[in-house]
Design a protein around this motif. Sequence first.
Motif, mmCIF file in Angstrom:
data_model
loop_
_atom_site.group_PDB
_atom_site.id
_atom_site.type_symbol
_atom_site.label_atom_id
_atom_site.label_comp_id
_atom_site.label_asym_id
_atom_site.label_seq_id
_atom_site.Cartn_x
_atom_site.Cartn_y
_atom_site.Cartn_z
ATOM 1 N N GLY A 5 14.454 12.119 -3.263
ATOM 2 C CA GLY A 5 14.755 12.986 -2.117
ATOM 3 C C GLY A 5 14.527 12.467 -0.860
ATOM 4 O O GLY A 5 15.475 12.857 0.105
ATOM 5 N N GLU A 6 13.410 11.969 -0.532
ATOM 6 C CA GLU A 6 12.921 11.557 0.763
ATOM 7 C C GLU A 6 13.712 10.645 1.446
ATOM 8 O O GLU A 6 13.876 10.429 2.610
ATOM 9 C CB GLU A 6 11.316 11.040 0.809
ATOM 10 N N VAL A 7 14.378 9.564 0.648
ATOM 11 C CA VAL A 7 15.104 8.637 1.152
ATOM 12 C C VAL A 7 16.654 9.116 1.452
ATOM 13 O O VAL A 7 16.902 8.666 2.513
ATOM 14 C CB VAL A 7 15.192 7.372 0.043
ATOM 15 N N LEU A 8 17.108 9.960 0.562
ATOM 16 C CA LEU A 8 18.372 10.547 0.915
ATOM 17 C C LEU A 8 18.176 11.550 1.836
ATOM 18 O O LEU A 8 19.236 11.512 2.637
ATOM 19 C CB LEU A 8 18.861 11.387 -0.363
ATOM 20 N N GLN A 46 0.868 -1.208 -0.099
ATOM 21 C CA GLN A 46 0.110 0.070 -0.136
ATOM 22 C C GLN A 46 0.732 1.399 -0.037
ATOM 23 O O GLN A 46 0.275 2.372 0.101
ATOM 24 C CB GLN A 46 -0.892 -0.037 1.133
ATOM 25 N N LEU A 47 2.186 1.043 0.118
ATOM 26 C CA LEU A 47 2.950 2.277 0.131
ATOM 27 C C LEU A 47 3.806 2.656 -1.183
ATOM 28 O O LEU A 47 3.766 1.788 -2.021
ATOM 29 C CB LEU A 47 4.099 2.013 1.090
ATOM 30 N N SER A 48 4.188 3.853 -1.441
ATOM 31 C CA SER A 48 4.943 3.943 -2.421
ATOM 32 C C SER A 48 6.529 3.639 -2.417
ATOM 33 O O SER A 48 6.793 3.161 -1.257
ATOM 34 C CB SER A 48 4.878 5.596 -2.847
ATOM 35 N N GLY A 49 7.139 3.605 -3.380
ATOM 36 C CA GLY A 49 8.681 2.925 -3.297
ATOM 37 C C GLY A 49 9.348 3.784 -2.361
ATOM 38 O O GLY A 49 10.119 2.827 -1.580
ATOM 39 N N GLY A 50 9.074 5.191 -2.345
ATOM 40 C CA GLY A 50 9.957 5.982 -1.334
ATOM 41 C C GLY A 50 9.655 5.534 -0.004
ATOM 42 O O GLY A 50 10.408 5.237 0.842
ATOM 43 N N PHE A 84 24.115 0.381 2.484
ATOM 44 C CA PHE A 84 22.928 0.548 1.482
ATOM 45 C C PHE A 84 23.475 0.262 0.091
ATOM 46 O O PHE A 84 24.690 0.747 -0.457
ATOM 47 C CB PHE A 84 22.663 2.170 1.321
ATOM 48 N N ASP A 85 22.481 -0.621 -0.667
ATOM 49 C CA ASP A 85 23.031 -1.045 -1.996
ATOM 50 C C ASP A 85 22.114 -0.385 -2.774
ATOM 51 O O ASP A 85 20.986 -0.907 -3.114
ATOM 52 C CB ASP A 85 23.007 -2.533 -2.185
ATOM 53 N N GLU A 86 22.593 0.860 -3.474
ATOM 54 C CA GLU A 86 21.747 1.675 -4.498
ATOM 55 C C GLU A 86 20.514 1.696 -3.862
ATOM 56 O O GLU A 86 19.185 1.336 -4.626
ATOM 57 C CB GLU A 86 21.595 0.793 -5.837
ATOM 58 N N PRO A 87 20.313 2.428 -2.834
ATOM 59 C CA PRO A 87 19.013 2.418 -2.358
ATOM 60 C C PRO A 87 17.800 3.286 -2.750
ATOM 61 O O PRO A 87 16.629 3.095 -2.741
ATOM 62 C CB PRO A 87 19.138 3.056 -0.903
ATOM 63 N N THR A 88 18.349 4.170 -3.833
ATOM 64 C CA THR A 88 17.218 5.035 -4.439
ATOM 65 C C THR A 88 17.293 4.581 -6.027
ATOM 66 O O THR A 88 16.571 5.344 -6.939
ATOM 67 C CB THR A 88 17.863 6.388 -4.576
ATOM 68 N N SER A 89 17.922 3.664 -6.555
ATOM 69 C CA SER A 89 17.929 3.476 -8.099
ATOM 70 C C SER A 89 16.587 2.821 -8.608
ATOM 71 O O SER A 89 16.688 2.671 -9.730
ATOM 72 C CB SER A 89 18.986 2.672 -8.623
ATOM 73 N N ALA A 90 15.972 2.040 -7.712
ATOM 74 C CA ALA A 90 14.513 1.518 -8.074
ATOM 75 C C ALA A 90 13.695 2.610 -7.987
ATOM 76 O O ALA A 90 12.325 2.204 -7.971
ATOM 77 C CB ALA A 90 14.297 0.199 -7.478
ATOM 78 N N LEU A 91 13.878 4.038 -7.649
ATOM 79 C CA LEU A 91 12.624 4.823 -7.263
ATOM 80 C C LEU A 91 12.544 5.783 -8.260
ATOM 81 O O LEU A 91 13.551 6.295 -9.012
ATOM 82 C CB LEU A 91 12.764 5.572 -6.131
ATOM 83 N N ASP A 92 11.115 6.189 -8.447
ATOM 84 C CA ASP A 92 10.832 7.367 -9.357
ATOM 85 C C ASP A 92 11.718 8.562 -8.830
ATOM 86 O O ASP A 92 11.727 8.899 -7.499
ATOM 87 C CB ASP A 92 9.596 7.591 -9.228
#
Lengths: 249, 334
Positions: A182-185, A145-149, A169-177
Amino acid sequence: MSDQTSPEIMIEVVDLHKRFKDLHVLKGISTTVKRSEVVAVMGPSGSGKSTFLRCLNRLEEPNSGHIYIEGVDILSPYIDINKLRTEMGMVFQSFNLFPHMTCIQNVMLAPMHVRKISRDEAYERGIKLLEKVGLAHKADAYPEQLSGGQQQRVAIARALAMQPQIMFFDEPTSALDPEMIGEVLDVMSTLAREGMTMVVVSHEMGFIRKAADRVLFLADGLLVEEGSPEEIFNNPQHARTKDFLSKIL
Amino acid sequence: MPMTTATTAKANTSAKFMRSHPAWMHWVRHPYFLRGTLVALILYALFLLPAPGAPAALADKLNLGVFTVLVLAWSALILADGDRPDWLQSIVAFGLVGVMGWLFYRYSGAHWDKLAAAFFDWGRLSGSWWLLLDGLKVTLLIGLISTFLSVLIGAAVGILRTLGSPTLNLFLTAYIDIFRSIPMAVLMVVIFFALPYMGISFGSIATTVVALSIGYGAYASESFRAGFEAIHYGQIEAARALGLSRWQCMRMIMLPQAIPVVIPSLTGILVSMLKDTAVASLVASPELLKRARELYTSKASPTPLVASALIYLVVIIPLTRLANLLEHRMKKVR
Ligand SMILES: Nc1ncnc2c1ncn2[C@@H]1O[C@H](COP(=O)(O)OP(=O)(O)OP(=O)(O)O)[C@@H](O)[C@H]1O
Ligand SMILES: [Mg+2]
């Protein structure tokens, strides 16, 4: 430990080799990571960044070399690897939240069953962490039910719930829109500021410039170059590094 | 008639279009044609069909053949026509079944009264029902124990296969392949009649339970394997990276995700197993079929066999429905 003035060494990697059958993926990597240091790992696809990271918590078994975490040889057969992994959190490119559990259950699982803390304590800790990543209101939602981020932030909270010494962290943002990166970083930058020791495989230049103390550049299983983000980005020495940076900039 | 609404206008243009571009043989779909031919068929049935009893003369046989073909053709005009409403199609379908039954009843030449007396001679069964129900109890008992054991074996083998040890897998695959290939009847007979020569002997019920558990355990393990294989590898890595042990990972991460995948196929397997309990009559387990055959001999009537078939239906149809329902549910959940 706290009376030491010089920053102590958290991770020491000596001449690390890893082969998959005939494929020599890591060809002798040596480096050290100090407490509270944030190290970014960069390199072209297939250069062995994930494999390097996964060797550090023995999701892959290295073929030779040594890895010391706080001075402990983690490749020793006398090590309880499950205990050791509780000191190292890991965040994956594909989040890997447990789909049959709510967010808070995802976060509480390991503290309760590995650290054996009480349910109430685990819940309290879990809610605090979800608050920290800005998702306390999603505690009872299921991952799908959550977005990727949002999923990735829950995954970070889940790793933090074990109160690890080190975060990978292994490419934590590369699967994200793009709008969710930003929110993850932001969460990761906060962690870095708080003094977490981090090894981050990422190509997010802005984040690396801001948060990383050092960049390791891997190519073809070798540590080609390392230095501060400024040194690497503004004045790369090695041809492979220059070539790679020119492609991603 | 003045055209007031857009729909009538549209219907009109399409009718006009069809008039200028008629489909091939479009008249067979016309209501008048269908009604007319239906009346003709009814008249045929009433006045032209031969007298009851197995037709002897060639003319009578041809007569019946022509009538059957006409009835089938007429039904096909409705059933194969996607534009016909569902209710009409169901009426025609049931009507067709009725007509065919009627033809069979009238012209098969069977002695229905004698047949009914032989197959449905319930009076003869009076006082013996308890034997059949006793048999049913044994069948259900065997089914229940074997269900439990085969799921246990299936889960264990499935879990062991996730360890990915080549040697172990060799043995497990051998087990699965062997016991999925041996017919249940052969397995039971071998256990019952051959193993005693090796000093291993089971009673007849124990033989049945052992054979069903081992045989269907092999099938169940394949279900579990499919369930585990459906799990993304990242799930296991995430669990292990958190410090969960292999067994904790299996219990808390893998099994809960595998079970929704496993349950539908497992239910199907268990229904097959319940049917295969009937094979146990080969080794003289006092289950339902065995009891029915005893009665068949002692009463010299096939009625007990028919009764046992009905009992199997009553027990197994709900289970099959349940299996389908579960499959549906689980698909929705995922
Ligand atoms: N389990 C495995 N079995 C066999 N080969 C593997 C395995 N894991 C990785 N490899 C191979 O090792 C090499 C390095 O892989 P790795 O995933 O470490 O690269 P990477 O630098 O993380 O690349 P990317 O940027 O695409 O994630 C690749 O050639 C890959 O195909
Ligand atoms: Mg990678």
